[in-house]
Design an enzyme around this catalytic site. Structure first.
Site, PDB file in Angstrom:
ATOM      1  CG  ASP A 292      -1.958   1.099   1.156  1.00 47.08           C
ATOM      2  OD1 ASP A 292      -3.000   0.873   0.517  1.00 47.08           O
ATOM      3  OD2 ASP A 292      -1.727   2.184   1.720  1.00 47.08           O
ATOM      4  CD  GLU A 334      -4.312   4.451  -1.573  1.00 49.72           C
ATOM      5  OE1 GLU A 334      -4.433   4.983  -0.453  1.00 49.72           O
ATOM      6  OE2 GLU A 334      -5.191   4.491  -2.448  1.00 49.72           O
TER       7      GLU A 334
END
Length: 413
Positions: A292, A334
């Site tokens: 992430d 993301e």
């Protein structure tokens, strides 16, 4: 690289129109308004840089197709352009070794020309196999296919065809007659269909006088299409193109369904399909990592979503470079996921650390701004766990990596 197209056309309007089509296809037109000028241009160019030539049949200094003779004589794939579809003109064009001819009578024909240009470029990477123990059939079909830039393979029997197909996965189409020395054509087609669907491999049956009966036999055995000997040049080309384009369209639809539109990586759904299909029995050892990007929202807020997209694309490229033998995907936003089959935990951690450092040290330039980002990673390496368990545990460890300060890997609870 073949990026140029020689355009020989005496009409200024037609020359500009064809040149626009060439540029629309991502190629560079090299224009000439006469055969003399074309000879001069060609003499000062490297022939291998030309994909093909688009040539008017009638020019002031070449009224009866002499310009076509020039380009085909230079072994340049040639598309003829004619003022009309007069039967005499058509015959005069098609008796030459041209790819095809395009009348100027309407706009639709120019659309066909654009499609043909794109097809010529794609054909350089498309394999087609001709299977027949009749040499004349092989020679005639091979000549037609080579004019269209296909990568062509020939063989005389089913056994050789199986070997060629296994050795050359870019073969997308097979044309076969019914009389083979080791099998009938319909038996050959039927055996191919057990392994490959119509979306994976196109098959066109070919037959002569018995064509009326054989067309049904071939289609029922699994062929996509059929050609009757003697066949019309244009009909054969249209059937070949339609079958190849059908398979490409299906492939494009599948890729669109399985691919993240922004990064080009697999999407979440296809990730699980790949893992469950390829590793249904759990490989030991194996690992799964969730990645992430840290404070990614700040990039979108400070520089705009286009900048955020540029960062995601750059990270996707790094994932592809670092984890070439793993299964990876963008899970959304993301967040990315990487699955490592048959991988020791220690090796996985080393690779993930190298990736983390690469991300940290990368500078992504977007519209004059230098963007920097880091990544937090959670990884799980339980040997006897299924994918859902690995994912659940990796998610817990990703949360812990964030809690401990980000830009780090967490591999333990």
């Amino acid at each position: 690289m073949q990026q140029k197209v020689l355009v020989i056309e005496s009409s200024d309007t037609s020359l500009k129109r064809v040149s626009r089509l060439v540029r629309k296809a991502g190629l560079s037109p090299v224009g000439a308004d006469s055969l003399i000028q074309a000879r001069q241009l060609f003499e000062h160019s490297t022939p291998e840089t030309f994909l093909c030539a688009i040539v008017a049949y009638a020019l002031p200094d070449a009224p009866r197709g002499e310009a076509i003779d020039f380009t085909t004589g230079a072994f340049l794939p040639t598309i003829a352009v004619t003022e009309d579809i007069n039967p005499l003109t058509r015959s005069a064009v098609l008796e030459r070794q041209v790819i095809d001819y395009v009348p100027k009578e309407n706009a639709q024909n120019y659309d066909y020309l654009h499609r043909l240009l794109k097809r010529l470029h794609k054909n350089k990477y498309t394999g087609v196999m001709v299977v027949s123990n009749d040499r004349q059939v092989r020679n005639d079909m091979t000549s037609l296919l080579l004019r269209h830039n296909f990568v062509v393979y020939e063989c005389t029997c089913a056994a050789d065809a199986y070997q060629l197909l296994g050795a050359h996965p870019h073969i997308r189409l097979i044309l076969t007659t019914n009389t083979l020395p080791d099998a009938s054509g319909t038996q050959f087609v039927s055996s191919l269909r057990k392994a490959l669907s119509k979306e994976q491999l196109g098959i066109i049956g070919i037959a002569g006088a018995e064509g009326t009966i054989m067309s049904a036999h071939f289609i029922k055995s699994g062929a996509n299409d059929f050609l009757r000997i003697p066949y019309c040049h244009e009909e054969a080309l249209c059937r070949i193109m339609q079958n190849v384009e059908y398979m490409e369209s299906v492939q494009a639809i599948r890729e669109a369904a399985n691919t993240d539109y922004l990064t080009g990586l697999s999407n979440r759904r296809h990730f699980f399909y790949e893992v469950n299909l390829g590793y249904s029995s759990l490989p030991t050892p194996h690992s799964l990592a969730l990645l992430d990007l840290d404070f990614f929202k700040r990039i979108n807020d400070d520089y705009g979503h286009d900048a955020g997209d540029a960062v995601l694309k750059a990270i996707a490229r790094l994932i592809t470079q670092h984890f070439d033998n793993a299964v990876f995907a963008r899970f959304g936003g993301e967040e990315f996921c990487v699955y490592f089959p048959h991988s020791e935990a220690g090796d996985v951690l080393k690779r993930l650390e190298a990736f983390r450092l690469d991300v940290e040290q990368s500078c992504i330039v977007h519209e004059g701004h230098e963007l920097h980002v880091t990544t937090s990673i959670g990884v799980c390496s339980y040997d006897d766990s299924d994918i859902d368990t690995l994912l659940r545990e990796a998610d817990k460890r990703l949360y812990r990596a964030k809690h401990l300060g980000r830009n780090q890997i967490c591999s333990s609870d």
